[in-house]
Design an enzyme around this catalytic site. Structure first.
Site, PDB file in Angstrom:
ATOM      1  N   GLN A  86       0.839  -1.315   0.150  1.00  0.00           N
ATOM      2  CA  GLN A  86       0.171  -0.008  -0.059  1.00  0.00           C
ATOM      3  C   GLN A  86       0.806   1.185  -0.135  1.00  0.00           C
ATOM      4  O   GLN A  86       1.609   1.445   0.888  1.00  0.00           O
ATOM      5  CB  GLN A  86      -0.891   0.128   1.257  1.00  0.00           C
ATOM      6  CG  GLN A  86      -1.835   1.091   1.089  1.00  0.00           C
ATOM      7  CD  GLN A  86      -2.685   1.578   2.349  1.00  0.00           C
ATOM      8  OE1 GLN A  86      -2.030   1.798   3.628  1.00  0.00           O
ATOM      9  NE2 GLN A  86      -4.085   1.293   2.398  1.00  0.00           N
ATOM     10  N   CYS A 116      -6.503   6.913   5.518  1.00  0.00           N
ATOM     11  CA  CYS A 116      -5.867   7.290   6.672  1.00  0.00           C
ATOM     12  C   CYS A 116      -6.246   8.767   7.150  1.00  0.00           C
ATOM     13  O   CYS A 116      -5.745   9.749   6.295  1.00  0.00           O
ATOM     14  CB  CYS A 116      -4.343   7.449   6.382  1.00  0.00           C
ATOM     15  SG  CYS A 116      -3.268   7.498   8.016  1.00  0.00           S
ATOM     16  N   LYS A 155      -8.026   2.065  -1.281  1.00  0.00           N
ATOM     17  CA  LYS A 155      -8.529   1.794  -0.046  1.00  0.00           C
ATOM     18  C   LYS A 155      -9.289   3.277   0.584  1.00  0.00           C
ATOM     19  O   LYS A 155      -8.236   4.070   0.639  1.00  0.00           O
ATOM     20  CB  LYS A 155      -7.844   1.094   1.187  1.00  0.00           C
ATOM     21  CG  LYS A 155      -8.502   0.667   2.468  1.00  0.00           C
ATOM     22  CD  LYS A 155      -7.589  -0.135   3.013  1.00  0.00           C
ATOM     23  CE  LYS A 155      -8.195  -0.483   4.559  1.00  0.00           C
ATOM     24  NZ  LYS A 155      -8.115   0.771   5.465  1.00  0.00           N
ATOM     25  N   ASN A 217     -15.144  -3.027   5.063  1.00  0.00           N
ATOM     26  CA  ASN A 217     -14.512  -2.973   6.219  1.00  0.00           C
ATOM     27  C   ASN A 217     -14.702  -2.226   7.428  1.00  0.00           C
ATOM     28  O   ASN A 217     -15.353  -1.239   7.157  1.00  0.00           O
ATOM     29  CB  ASN A 217     -13.118  -2.427   5.585  1.00  0.00           C
ATOM     30  CG  ASN A 217     -11.883  -2.028   6.682  1.00  0.00           C
ATOM     31  OD1 ASN A 217     -11.700  -1.005   7.065  1.00  0.00           O
ATOM     32  ND2 ASN A 217     -11.471  -3.124   7.360  1.00  0.00           N
ATOM     33  N   GLY A 241      -9.094  -6.008  10.118  1.00  0.00           N
ATOM     34  CA  GLY A 241      -7.801  -5.378  10.813  1.00  0.00           C
ATOM     35  C   GLY A 241      -7.719  -5.951  12.130  1.00  0.00           C
ATOM     36  O   GLY A 241      -7.034  -6.943  12.551  1.00  0.00           O
TER      37      GLY A 241
HETATM   38  C1  LIG Z   1      -3.073   1.633  14.346  1.00  0.00           C
HETATM   39  C2  LIG Z   1      -3.871   1.244  13.141  1.00  0.00           C
HETATM   40  C3  LIG Z   1      -3.332   1.444  12.053  1.00  0.00           C
HETATM   41  C4  LIG Z   1      -3.806   1.548  10.829  1.00  0.00           C
HETATM   42  N1  LIG Z   1      -2.858   1.613   9.451  1.00  0.00           N
HETATM   43  C5  LIG Z   1      -3.444   1.795   8.350  1.00  0.00           C
HETATM   44  C6  LIG Z   1      -2.534   1.809   7.225  1.00  0.00           C
HETATM   45  O1  LIG Z   1      -1.558   1.666   7.352  1.00  0.00           O
HETATM   46  N2  LIG Z   1      -3.420   1.714   5.860  1.00  0.00           N
HETATM   47  C7  LIG Z   1      -4.830   1.722   5.806  1.00  0.00           C
HETATM   48  O2  LIG Z   1      -5.296   1.692   4.724  1.00  0.00           O
HETATM   49  N3  LIG Z   1      -5.519   1.756   7.004  1.00  0.00           N
HETATM   50  C8  LIG Z   1      -4.858   1.479   8.144  1.00  0.00           C
HETATM   51  N4  LIG Z   1      -5.525   1.232   9.320  1.00  0.00           N
HETATM   52  C9  LIG Z   1      -7.186   1.223   8.959  1.00  0.00           C
HETATM   53  C10 LIG Z   1      -7.388  -0.538   9.091  1.00  0.00           C
HETATM   54  O3  LIG Z   1      -6.731  -0.835   7.777  1.00  0.00           O
HETATM   55  C11 LIG Z   1      -8.873  -0.547   8.942  1.00  0.00           C
HETATM   56  O4  LIG Z   1      -9.450   0.037   7.900  1.00  0.00           O
HETATM   57  C12 LIG Z   1      -9.784  -0.155  10.340  1.00  0.00           C
HETATM   58  O5  LIG Z   1      -8.961  -0.550  11.423  1.00  0.00           O
HETATM   59  C13 LIG Z   1     -11.126  -0.697  10.216  1.00  0.00           C
HETATM   60  O6  LIG Z   1     -11.003  -2.099  10.142  1.00  0.00           O
HETATM   61  P1  LIG Z   1     -11.171  -3.207  11.355  1.00  0.00           P
HETATM   62  O7  LIG Z   1     -12.298  -2.622  12.415  1.00  0.00           O
HETATM   63  O8  LIG Z   1     -11.304  -4.531  11.208  1.00  0.00           O
HETATM   64  O9  LIG Z   1      -9.839  -2.779  12.164  1.00  0.00           O
HETATM   65  C14 LIG Z   1      -5.176   1.447  10.492  1.00  0.00           C
HETATM   66  C15 LIG Z   1      -5.805   1.118  11.571  1.00  0.00           C
HETATM   67  C16 LIG Z   1      -5.196   1.079  12.944  1.00  0.00           C
HETATM   68  C17 LIG Z   1      -6.332   0.937  14.233  1.00  0.00           C
END
Ligand SMILES: Cc1cc2nc3c(=O)[nH]c(=O)nc-3n(C[C@H](O)[C@H](O)[C@H](O)COP(=O)(O)O)c2cc1C
Length: 341
Positions: A86, A116, A155, A217, A241
């Protein structure tokens, strides 16, 4: 441009394609900055069920300069296939060059971060800030699509904030320049991780880009949650995630549930502890003993969510300063729990 999806969930192994690439399942591991590095991806893959795993967000500058941090974040190996890398940023030319670097270094899919909300990313017009500038986002997507042979995905969130929920329109613009899959986290950027996931917002993206697959997601914590996400939005699969950080078996369980309607026996206590130990060994191998120790201090609170009687485990792990201390603490914890059952 390929793509397709059928609503037939009885055979998810074959129902999702991203251009020429067909993942084995429709369950993807999310990028999670500071967590989804090579050691964790290997651990998560070993539990089964992952169709595609993604690196953390990668800086195009860092990749092209091959600085240490980016080289660690982009590190991969044959057991880490198939891998999506990514990229985040706002400069089409730079992003395209970084995508070529990623393609040459093992990525079978390139993802563009448009979700992000972190200040340092948004201030530089990257991440979810791109949703406020759909034309700029589309130029980046087009530049990358033209620069690489592998499929390119994006994304995003529902929008930058509650007043600017343009994910269906942006997804359409991206699909029109060759983006092959869209992942939508069902919150706005302004919400960060607060509030509920809005599945109707994800369904609107599915409807807007019926010619490419969409992944739902946000807050998927069980196989049942994944099925509800798919059933209620019409999405082709899900990206998971945070739950994976405490329970990397979620993909195996969800895949079984979607294909057979049953969920396998949960891992035993010993299997969970063994997984933590395996993870630590991989961290030592790829990061060295000092960083592995610091890293495990952070990670243990995630694993602890699925383990019993973890108060002293968390306290003691928080103080470890060497691999020897890690093994001592985990060994003591294992013996204490085994002795009390
Ligand atoms: C600590 C943290 C770091 C994350 N880093 C990224 C990232 O580098 N790139 C991205 O697209 N999303 C990032 N996300 C978002 C996750 O990929 C995901 O979209 C989000 O946590 C919701 O999904 P979940 O409820 O299954 O965790 C991050 C989320 C968290 C909590």
């Amino acid at each position: 441009m390929a793509i397709l999806m059928t609503p037939e969930l009885a055979q998810p192994d074959t129902c999702l394609r991203i251009g020429d690439f067909t993942p084995k399942t429709n369950l993807f591991l999310s990028p999670i900055a500071r967590f989804c590095d090579l050691p964790f991806r290997l651990v998560a893959r070993s539990c089964g069920g992952i169709g595609l795993a993604c690196t953390d967000l990668l800086s195009p500058h860092g990749l092209l300069k091959e600085n240490d941090k980016s080289m660690y974040l982009a590190a991969t190996c044959p057991e880490d296939e198939p891998l999506c890398m990514q990229l985040f940023g706002e400069d089409p030319e730079l992003m395209a060059k970084a995508a070529q670097w990623a393609e040459a270094h093992g990525a079978v899919v390139i993802d563009i971060n448009m979700g992000c909300p972190a200040d340092k990313v948004v201030k530089k017009d990257g991440g979810v800030a791109l949703m406020r500038r759909p034309e700029a986002a589309t130029r980046i997507a087009q530049a990358i699509v033209e620069a690489v042979k592998v499929p390119v995905t994006a994304k995003m969130r529902l929008g930058f904030d509650a007043c600017q929920q343009n994910s269906p329109q942006l997804a359409r613009m991206l699909a029109d320049v060759g983006i092959q899959l869209i992942t939508v986290h069902g919150r706005t950027g302004a919400q960060r991780f607060g509030g509920d996931v809005d599945r109707s917002g994800i369904a609107a993206v599915v409807e807007a880009v019926a010619d490419i697959p969409v992944l739902g997601n946000g807050d998927i914590k069980s196989p049942q949650d994944a099925k509800e996400m798919i059933d209620s939005t019409g999405c082709a699969g899900v990206m998971i995630g945070r739950r994976a950080l405490s329970d990397p078996w979620i993909f195996r369980d969800t895949h079984a549930y979607l294909t057979t309607g049953t969920i396998p026996e949960p891992p035993t206590f010993d299997q969970r502890v063994e997984l933590v130990i395996r993870h630590f060994k991989l961290l030592v191998e790829y990061r060295g003993p000092r960083r592995a120790t610091m890293d495990m201090r952070q990670r243990i609170s995630w694993y602890a969510r699925m383990l019993p009687k973890t108060k002293s485990l968390k306290q003691n792990m928080n103080r470890i300063g060497s691999p020897e201390e890690f093994y001592e603490v985990i060994g003591q914890y294992r013996a204490t729990v085994a002795g009390s059952t």
